[in-house]
Design an enzyme around this catalytic site. Structure first.
Site, PDB file in Angstrom:
ATOM      1  N   HIS A   1     -24.335  15.980  -4.518  1.00 11.69           N
ATOM      2  CA  HIS A   1     -24.701  17.260  -5.239  1.00 11.69           C
ATOM      3  C   HIS A   1     -24.364  17.927  -4.758  1.00 11.69           C
ATOM      4  O   HIS A   1     -24.728  19.906  -5.570  1.00 11.69           O
ATOM      5  CB  HIS A   1     -25.922  17.112  -3.961  1.00 11.69           C
ATOM      6  CG  HIS A   1     -27.730  18.399  -5.281  1.00 11.69           C
ATOM      7  ND1 HIS A   1     -28.336  18.764  -6.310  1.00 11.69           N
ATOM      8  CD2 HIS A   1     -27.769  19.529  -4.345  1.00 11.69           C
ATOM      9  CE1 HIS A   1     -28.841  19.667  -5.747  1.00 11.69           C
ATOM     10  NE2 HIS A   1     -28.992  20.238  -4.925  1.00 11.69           N
TER      11      HIS A   1
ATOM     12  N   HIS B   1     -34.219  20.338 -11.922  1.00 14.93           N
ATOM     13  CA  HIS B   1     -35.081  19.626 -10.094  1.00 14.93           C
ATOM     14  C   HIS B   1     -35.217  18.136 -10.402  1.00 14.93           C
ATOM     15  O   HIS B   1     -36.548  17.832 -10.710  1.00 14.93           O
ATOM     16  CB  HIS B   1     -35.583  20.614  -9.769  1.00 14.93           C
ATOM     17  CG  HIS B   1     -35.263  21.587  -8.413  1.00 14.93           C
ATOM     18  ND1 HIS B   1     -36.520  21.536  -7.740  1.00 14.93           N
ATOM     19  CD2 HIS B   1     -34.250  21.702  -7.807  1.00 14.93           C
ATOM     20  CE1 HIS B   1     -36.286  21.568  -6.187  1.00 14.93           C
ATOM     21  NE2 HIS B   1     -34.720  21.709  -6.490  1.00 14.93           N
TER      22      HIS B   1
ATOM     23  N   ARG C   1     -34.017  32.472  -6.796  1.00 17.36           N
ATOM     24  CA  ARG C   1     -32.724  33.213  -5.591  1.00 17.36           C
ATOM     25  C   ARG C   1     -31.240  33.035  -5.755  1.00 17.36           C
ATOM     26  O   ARG C   1     -29.943  33.772  -5.044  1.00 17.36           O
ATOM     27  CB  ARG C   1     -33.128  31.909  -4.389  1.00 17.36           C
ATOM     28  CG  ARG C   1     -34.396  32.547  -4.710  1.00 17.36           C
ATOM     29  CD  ARG C   1     -34.594  31.470  -3.016  1.00 17.36           C
ATOM     30  NE  ARG C   1     -34.322  30.358  -2.655  1.00 17.36           N
ATOM     31  CZ  ARG C   1     -35.297  29.483  -2.722  1.00 17.36           C
ATOM     32  NH1 ARG C   1     -36.475  29.535  -3.216  1.00 17.36           N
ATOM     33  NH2 ARG C   1     -35.202  28.138  -2.786  1.00 17.36           N
TER      34      ARG C   1
ATOM     35  N   GLN D   1     -37.926  26.469   1.334  1.00 20.02           N
ATOM     36  CA  GLN D   1     -37.572  27.166   0.161  1.00 20.02           C
ATOM     37  C   GLN D   1     -37.695  28.696   0.331  1.00 20.02           C
ATOM     38  O   GLN D   1     -38.561  28.774   1.558  1.00 20.02           O
ATOM     39  CB  GLN D   1     -39.519  27.099  -1.174  1.00 20.02           C
ATOM     40  CG  GLN D   1     -38.112  25.208  -1.753  1.00 20.02           C
ATOM     41  CD  GLN D   1     -37.213  25.774  -2.176  1.00 20.02           C
ATOM     42  OE1 GLN D   1     -36.932  26.212  -3.546  1.00 20.02           O
ATOM     43  NE2 GLN D   1     -35.447  24.793  -2.035  1.00 20.02           N
TER      44      GLN D   1
END
Length: 709
Positions: free
Chosen positions: A36, A84, A105, A296
């Site tokens: 990832h 996601h 972000r 988060q």
């Protein structure tokens, strides 16, 4: 330890370090070296996407959190796509919502203001209640975050296939705007900078990067899914833009948490972090968990010491946690300390240089024996046009505040591309495209095809593609047939973007999209493309008596089409002829700028029949002659449902002008029919087909299914 590294990787670490890492170090390595975060099975191929373009300010070679291109007048557009998938399969609301938060972000980490979101959702068969539940909550999660944070969702995709029954795909793209001399890097270039963390760290999202780097097991912990807090996200957004001039670098805390963010921001230098200085949401957290938590709404800033007070004061105005947790060092070592004791001490170059893998490949292309297509036309029309892929997505769009900030020019679903206004007065069109059915047939042609389709979609509103990002979603790369299609798709995407001279400035790779039986999804590479409207914007309008002109040549190519999928018709995948896509797009753009057309739609999913149906849903009828379609087949089914590339239908009062313009570009075009007031009637070769039930299904299908699910 729950480590996802291969034995060969663990041996490599021991060899490089000359020792056995401790448990916390293993967890850090597992995060930083995860597929990832490290792209260890793909990075060597992604380098082929690089295009030297004078417009690129921050591209794929820079390997930053988002890409940026110059759009003139001192402004730049920042663009990024993320997914996601695994989290959304476990907790669809929070999985989707945190996907939106993360992409926002990424945009603000460049100092850019987010102005638009797009969501590309793929779920399984809606006859299965779980898929209805997944879709409801995915859309609700996206809406909850986007609406709360004040960034409009302006478009996207929503499609359905059994391949996604256990593996929904949730992709989110974002566009931001920034003065080009104000763009912030995600990496530092000097030591001595303080590392400032905004936000609380909790126990949610533990091991998320590793979780996203393996197949779903059916036993995954909900703790690997992060929890969304859009109101905290709004604070992060506003304050980051406020303090951007006071910081040297900005890094989003996403996959791998502080372990990855601290390592990547150093850019080969080192860093020391004091864990006890990190603000916690949960008291007495395990220090090792603090390092890899993926809570988060957190950002990491590299700040000159003289500016630290001002940066934290900006957050304190919102009572938002802000703390100096460490600093950048000249010694190229990543250290995490807890009360003076080193828990992690790993060389930066070891962390930033994982082993690269080239897995075996196996050519899975099949020689298909073409068969004569013999289907009742009425059955083909009804079955294809009622497929969920082709129905109105109004149920989803109605949940989004797509006009917040008043920059949305074309509403979702009103055209083939979204359009937003920019501060310099220009208009930016955005579109996302994927074609998993075609990719299952031929990864190379699919790679070219999704780029070409995105380019055509931009042309339908008068825009020319100028920048793209990609997201490559596949199964286990260690499976030879999966890796082959992945490599072929990259080859096709690279060839097409070079042909159109469209730089790919960033992207994402998502492997291990498989169920717990090891069945991979259909290969699903995705392209998000943006471009400036060249002169005039076309807002589609249908009127009585307009002529229907087909631009481009139709071929007997049903492979990967919706028709062949539904009726299981063996056929070769379409050959994507990029020159035809380019020239037909130029015809459409020129026609828009000259004011010659009122409606434009590319021919893609569902073929010409679906493009004609898009006229009927405006409340009109259409009459066409299939003998007027310029093609290499006399078969009516093939003419109406082929998904050959390089084609459009346009509506005009001056059809001969369109035909001549096409001829001047080296493209064929023909007048195939006319619009009339026979509502819901599609007339094909003098036979009327009443499509009222199909039109009703178009508007009501999703609301009825989702309401009853």
């Amino acid at each position: 330890m729950g480590i996802n590294l291969l034995p060969i990787e663990m041996d490599e670490i021991r060899k490089r370090l000359g020792r056995e890492p401790n448990e916390t170090e293993w967890r850090v390595i597992d995060a930083v070296w995860s597929e990832h975060c490290s792209y260890k099975s793909s990075k060597i191929f992604l380098k082929s996407f690089s295009i030297d373009s004078p417009n690129v300010i921050m591209g794929i070679k820079d390997w930053q959190d988002a890409g940026a291109v110059d759009i003139g007048d001192g402004w730049a557009v920042v663009i990024k796509v993320e997914s996601h998938n695994h989290p959304s399969a476990i907790d669809p609301f929070n999985g989707a919502a945190t996907g939106v938060g993360g992409i926002i972000r990424d945009i603000i980490s460049k100092g850019a203001k987010p102005i638009a979101l797009m969501d590309m959702i793929r779920v399984g068969n809606l006859k299965i209640k779980k898929n209805v539940w997944l879709l409801k909550n995915i859309i609700a999660g996206i809406a909850a975050y986007g609406n709360s944070i004040g960034v409009p969702v302006v478009g996207g995709e929503l499609s359905f296939d059994d391949t996604y029954n256990d593996n929904p795909l949730v992709d989110v793209a974002a566009i931001g705007i920034v003065r080009k001399d104000k763009i912030k890097p995600s990496i530092v270039d000097k030591a001595g900078l303080k590392l400032v963390l905004a936000g609380l760290t909790g126990v949610d999202g533990l091991g998320g990067a590793s979780f996203a780097s393996r197949k779903l097991s059916g036993e995954d912990e909900i703790g690997a899914v992060q929890i969304a807090d859009p109101f905290a996200g709004k604070i992060i957004l506003d304050v980051t833009l406020e303090i951007a001039d006071k910081v040297e670098a900005i890094k989003d805390l996403g996959g791998g948490g502080l372990a990855v963010a601290v390592t990547e921001i150093t850019n080969g230098l080192g860093a020391t972090v004091d864990i006890e200085k990190i603000p916690l949401r949960v008291k007495n957290m395990n220090p090792s968990d603090v390092i890899i938590s993926e809570t988060q709404e957190r950002m990491l800033y590299a700040v000159e010491e003289k500016n630290v007070k001002e940066v934290c004061e900006a957050f304190e105005e919102y009572e938002y946690p802000c703390s100096v947790i460490g600093e950048i060092t000249n010694e190229p070592v990543i250290k995490f300390r807890y009360i003076g004791k080193d828990l992690v001490s790993l060389p930066t170059n070891v962390l930033l240089n994982p082993p690269r893998f080239l897995w075996p490949i196996k050519n899975t292309k099949k020689n298909v024996e073409e068969k004569i297509v013999d289907l009742p036309l009425e059955s083909a029309i009804y079955t294809v046009l009622t497929h969920p892929d082709l129905v109105s997505k109004g149920w989803a769009y109605s949940q989004f505040d797509y006009e917040v900030n008043t920059s949305t020019v074309v509403k979702p679903g009103d055209a083939d591309s979204a359009v937003v206004s920019l501060p310099n007065g220009k208009l930016l069109a955005i579109k996302a495209d994927a074609n998993p059915d075609m990719c299952a047939e031929d990864g190379y042609e699919c790679g070219k095809g999704i780029v070409a389709e995105a380019y055509r979609n931009l042309a339908t509103v008068g825009a020319r593609g100028m920048v793209a990002v990609d997201h490559l979603q596949f199964g286990d790369p260690k499976k030879a047939e999966v890796y082959y299609t992945f490599v072929e798709a990259i080859r096709g995407i690279g060839e097409a973007t070079r042909f159109f001279n469209i730089p790919i400035v960033g992207g994402k790779v998502s492997f291990y999209n498989e169920n717990n039986q090891g069945r991979p999804i259909k290969p699903t590479p995705l392209i998000v493309m943006a471009g400036l409207v060249q002169d005039k914007l076309l807002k589609n309008r249908v009127e009585d008596n307009l002529y229907v002109v087909s631009v481009g040549y139709t071929r007997k190519e049903l492979g990967g089409s919706l028709l062949s999928k539904i009726f299981k018709i063996p056929s070769q995948a379409p050959k994507v002829r990029l020159q035809e896509d380019l020239l037909s797009s130029e015809v459409v753009i020129d026609s828009i700028n000259e004011g010659k057309i009122t409606f434009a739609k590319d021919v893609s999913r569902g073929g010409l029949a679906a493009s004609l149906f898009s006229i009927l849903v405006h409340g009109y009828g259409v009459e066409i002659s299939t003998k007027s379609i310029l093609s290499d087949t006399d078969n009516v089914i093939e003419n109406l449902f082929s998904e050959s590339s390089g084609r459009f239908i346009v509506l005009t009062n001056e059809p001969e002008w369109i035909v001549e313009k096409s001829k001047s570009k080296g493209i064929v075009a023909s007048i195939i029919g006319r619009v009339n007031k026979k509502t819901n009637i599609l007339t094909i070769d003098n036979i009327d087909y009443n499509l009222k039930n199909i039109v009703d299904n178009y508007f009501n299908f999703l609301e009825e299914v989702m309401g009853n699910g």
